[in-house]
Motif scaffolding. Structure first.
Motif, PDB file in Angstrom:
ATOM      1  N   GLU A   1       1.113  -1.230  -0.078  1.00  0.00           N
ATOM      2  CA  GLU A   1      -0.015  -0.031   0.013  1.00  0.00           C
ATOM      3  C   GLU A   1       1.002   1.340  -0.014  1.00  0.00           C
ATOM      4  OE1 GLU A   1      -2.622   0.745   3.378  1.00  0.00           O
ATOM      5  OE2 GLU A   1      -0.993   0.844   4.705  1.00  0.00           O
ATOM      6  N   ASN A   2       0.423   2.341  -0.481  1.00  0.00           N
ATOM      7  CA  ASN A   2       1.136   3.607  -0.421  1.00  0.00           C
ATOM      8  C   ASN A   2       0.981   4.129   0.757  1.00  0.00           C
ATOM      9  OD1 ASN A   2      -1.449   4.742  -0.448  1.00  0.00           O
ATOM     10  ND2 ASN A   2      -0.703   6.599  -2.007  1.00  0.00           N
ATOM     11  N   GLY A   3       1.834   5.265   1.153  1.00  0.00           N
ATOM     12  CA  GLY A   3       1.719   5.903   2.184  1.00  0.00           C
ATOM     13  C   GLY A   3       0.522   6.172   3.083  1.00  0.00           C
ATOM     14  N   GLY A   4      -0.448   6.951   2.410  1.00  0.00           N
ATOM     15  CA  GLY A   4      -1.690   7.112   3.093  1.00  0.00           C
ATOM     16  C   GLY A   4      -2.640   6.155   2.993  1.00  0.00           C
ATOM     17  N   GLY A   5      -2.291   4.847   2.602  1.00  0.00           N
ATOM     18  CA  GLY A   5      -3.266   3.875   2.554  1.00  0.00           C
ATOM     19  C   GLY A   5      -4.356   3.942   1.512  1.00  0.00           C
ATOM     20  N   LYS A   6      -4.265   4.960   0.466  1.00  0.00           N
ATOM     21  CA  LYS A   6      -4.899   4.971  -0.292  1.00  0.00           C
ATOM     22  C   LYS A   6      -5.126   4.032  -1.420  1.00  0.00           C
ATOM     23  CE  LYS A   6      -4.702  10.191  -0.406  1.00  0.00           C
ATOM     24  NZ  LYS A   6      -3.110  10.229  -0.212  1.00  0.00           N
ATOM     25  N   CYS A   7      -4.102   3.227  -1.734  1.00  0.00           N
ATOM     26  CA  CYS A   7      -3.784   2.673  -3.015  1.00  0.00           C
ATOM     27  C   CYS A   7      -3.379   1.173  -2.568  1.00  0.00           C
ATOM     28  CB  CYS A   7      -3.222   2.964  -3.982  1.00  0.00           C
ATOM     29  SG  CYS A   7      -3.731   4.528  -4.883  1.00  0.00           S
ATOM     30  N   LYS A   8      -4.253   0.149  -2.536  1.00  0.00           N
ATOM     31  CA  LYS A   8      -3.742  -1.381  -2.142  1.00  0.00           C
ATOM     32  C   LYS A   8      -3.404  -1.812  -3.141  1.00  0.00           C
ATOM     33  CE  LYS A   8      -6.678  -1.046   1.149  1.00  0.00           C
ATOM     34  NZ  LYS A   8      -7.242   0.204   1.468  1.00  0.00           N
ATOM     35  N   PHE A   9      -2.460  -2.708  -3.295  1.00  0.00           N
ATOM     36  CA  PHE A   9      -2.038  -3.517  -4.281  1.00  0.00           C
ATOM     37  C   PHE A   9      -1.646  -5.088  -4.024  1.00  0.00           C
ATOM     38  CE2 PHE A   9      -1.691   0.405  -6.291  1.00  0.00           C
ATOM     39  CZ  PHE A   9      -2.328   0.338  -7.759  1.00  0.00           C
ATOM     40  N   PRO A  10      -2.562  -5.891  -3.703  1.00  0.00           N
ATOM     41  CA  PRO A  10      -2.303  -7.341  -3.429  1.00  0.00           C
ATOM     42  C   PRO A  10      -1.701  -8.210  -4.524  1.00  0.00           C
ATOM     43  CG  PRO A  10      -4.450  -6.922  -2.538  1.00  0.00           C
ATOM     44  CD  PRO A  10      -4.210  -5.963  -3.459  1.00  0.00           C
ATOM     45  N   ILE A  11      -0.387  -8.836  -4.437  1.00  0.00           N
ATOM     46  CA  ILE A  11       0.069  -9.393  -5.435  1.00  0.00           C
ATOM     47  C   ILE A  11       0.146 -10.912  -4.872  1.00  0.00           C
ATOM     48  CG2 ILE A  11       2.161  -9.900  -6.688  1.00  0.00           C
ATOM     49  CD1 ILE A  11       3.351  -7.379  -4.916  1.00  0.00           C
ATOM     50  N   ASN A  12      -0.687 -11.871  -5.914  1.00  0.00           N
ATOM     51  CA  ASN A  12      -0.546 -13.338  -5.601  1.00  0.00           C
ATOM     52  C   ASN A  12       0.249 -14.076  -6.529  1.00  0.00           C
ATOM     53  OD1 ASN A  12      -3.039 -12.799  -4.097  1.00  0.00           O
ATOM     54  ND2 ASN A  12      -4.302 -13.104  -5.855  1.00  0.00           N
ATOM     55  N   GLU A  13       1.034 -15.076  -5.797  1.00  0.00           N
ATOM     56  CA  GLU A  13       1.533 -16.228  -6.538  1.00  0.00           C
ATOM     57  C   GLU A  13       0.915 -17.689  -6.150  1.00  0.00           C
ATOM     58  OE1 GLU A  13       5.857 -16.147  -6.023  1.00  0.00           O
ATOM     59  OE2 GLU A  13       5.599 -17.372  -4.472  1.00  0.00           O
ATOM     60  N   PRO A  14       1.142 -18.670  -7.051  1.00  0.00           N
ATOM     61  CA  PRO A  14       0.676 -19.772  -6.823  1.00  0.00           C
ATOM     62  C   PRO A  14       1.423 -20.610  -5.909  1.00  0.00           C
ATOM     63  CG  PRO A  14       1.571 -19.808  -9.084  1.00  0.00           C
ATOM     64  CD  PRO A  14       1.485 -18.414  -8.438  1.00  0.00           C
ATOM     65  N   ALA A  15       0.889 -21.479  -5.059  1.00  0.00           N
ATOM     66  CA  ALA A  15       1.891 -22.412  -4.200  1.00  0.00           C
ATOM     67  C   ALA A  15       1.514 -23.528  -5.003  1.00  0.00           C
ATOM     68  CB  ALA A  15       1.358 -22.152  -2.802  1.00  0.00           C
ATOM     69  N   GLU A  16       2.636 -24.628  -4.552  1.00  0.00           N
ATOM     70  CA  GLU A  16       2.386 -26.007  -4.720  1.00  0.00           C
ATOM     71  C   GLU A  16       1.184 -26.644  -4.159  1.00  0.00           C
ATOM     72  OE1 GLU A  16       4.206 -27.724  -7.066  1.00  0.00           O
ATOM     73  OE2 GLU A  16       5.820 -26.113  -7.216  1.00  0.00           O
ATOM     74  N   GLY A  17       0.384 -27.166  -5.079  1.00  0.00           N
ATOM     75  CA  GLY A  17      -0.968 -27.789  -4.615  1.00  0.00           C
ATOM     76  C   GLY A  17      -1.063 -29.109  -5.118  1.00  0.00           C
ATOM     77  N   ARG A  18      -2.110 -29.888  -4.691  1.00  0.00           N
ATOM     78  CA  ARG A  18      -2.272 -31.237  -5.376  1.00  0.00           C
ATOM     79  C   ARG A  18      -2.735 -31.023  -7.102  1.00  0.00           C
ATOM     80  NH1 ARG A  18      -6.822 -34.354  -2.150  1.00  0.00           N
ATOM     81  NH2 ARG A  18      -6.410 -35.783  -4.106  1.00  0.00           N
TER      82      ARG A  18
END
Ligand code: FE2
Length: 364
Positions: free
Chosen positions: A217-234
């Motif tokens: 997130e940026n300083g003021g919390g105005k913009c939030k950007f989650p980043i996902n990556e896959p993990a090993e699954g079945r």
């Protein structure tokens, strides 16, 4: 100097989608999601190579762009990725300063600071590369009084009734396995963001798949950007499925705030928006999990709205199905009551539901 001080970001300016047919997409965002058509660029306005529609609801601004030519960056983008997000635009007070700052911090410059002018004033922009073919654009509109940007003409249309979408809450990117940390550090180094949360595959996993997520997130919390990556699954995770169909990293979903999620979802359902189905079992012990909330549990169940609580409060959220044929981009509607989280308690319930859809597509 604290890292977030060097690049003051005022908030999201707009999100630009590259689509196969901007005219039809504009109709969809208007009639189904309640966005008002605001401005247009195309043959009628003297633009020979593309058509763009500016759609607005609350403070959410989407730009839908199609190419008019076969050999065109928009055409190539659509051929490879399908309809999707090309540009996430952030408003800054000084584009030249922003571009100078990100350049010295290692950003790849796509378009240096550039001024566009018309009778309504001057609009400045600069563009840098982000994950995959996605771009970040900085927009300085302090000296511009026109409807959106030079070249655009206002559209005289009423649009359908808005559904209460008020602002962009967060924008989520999917990246390949092993790339999440690179991009988290990139947000810190280049944009001066800080890391808000980190979810591991222990937090977010089901019998079949798992994913990891870092929220910047940026300083003021105005913009939030989650980043996902896959993990090993079945089996293949939903992030892998996205990466296969989008042919690389890109924006997975855009979450938009509403002040009355029940009214918003009721209106969207009346217009046949396809939401992810939540298993009935999710609601059986919901009250025990989340405690007292203002909303009626029966109504949330009827509408398929999810609830999550953390130390700061609670949130209500719901996810649409993908909004194009490829299982790529979708939307989230969110109403926050204190919580600054992302519904991690819902991830599992949600993924079970997502995987059921994935299995139906023969991709699990
Ligand atoms: Fe989200």
């Amino acid at each position: 100097m604290p890292p977030s001080d060097f690049l003051p970001i005022r908030g999201y300016d707009h999100v630009e989608f590259y689509v196969g047919n901007a005219k039809q997409a504009a109709h969809f965002y208007d009639r189904v999601f309640g966005f008002k058509p605001l401005a247009k660029l195309g043959l009628e306005t003297g633009c020979r190579d593309r058509a763009s529609y500016v759609m607005q609801q609350g403070r959410v601004c989407f730009v839908l762009t199609s190419a008019l030519l076969p050999d065109h960056e928009v055409t190539r983008h659509c051929a490879l990725h399908g309809d999707g997000v090309r540009v996430v635009a952030l408003e800054v007070g000084d584009v030249e300063a922003a571009m100078h700052a990100v350049k010295t911090r290692g950003a790849t410059i796509v378009q240096p600071a550039h001024a566009l002018e018309d009778e309504h004033g001057t609009l400045k922009t600069g563009v840098i590369k982000y994950a995959g073919d996605t771009l970040f654009k900085f927009v300085e509109r302090g000296a511009y009084r026109g409807v959106f940007a030079p070249g655009f003409q206002p559209i005289e249309a009423l649009g359908a009734e808005p559904v209460g979408l008020a602002a962009i809450d967060h924008v989520v990117t999917n990246v390949h396995l092993g790339e999440m940390d690179y991009w988290a550090r990139w947000y810190e180094r280049v944009l001066g963001f800080t890391q808000l949360k980190h979810f591991t595959d222990q937090d977010i996993s089901t019998e079949y798949s798992a994913l990891m997520s870092k929220v910047m997130e940026n300083g003021g919390g105005k913009c939030k950007f989650p980043i996902n990556e896959p993990a090993e699954g079945r089996r293949r995770s939903q992030i892998d499925e996205y990466l296969d169909y989008y042919h690389g990293p890109g924006v997975q979903h855009i979450a938009m705030n509403t002040r009355d999620i029940c009214a918003t979802v009721r209106a969207l359902r009346a217009r046949d928006v396809d939401f992810l189905r939540v298993p009935d079992a999710y609601y059986e012990d919901l009250q025990d999990r989340v405690g007292k909330i203002d909303e009626d549990f029966e109504e949330l169940k009827e509408l398929g709205i999810l609830v999550d609580r953390d130390e700061d409060g609670y949130l209500l959220q719901i996810f649409t199905a993908p909004v194009q044929d490829r299982p790529t981009l979708f939307f989230e509607v969110i109403e926050r009551h204190g919580s600054r989280g992302f519904g991690v308690g819902n991830f599992k319930a949600l993924f079970v539901s997502l995987e059921r859809e994935q299995a139906r597509r023969g991709n699990l």
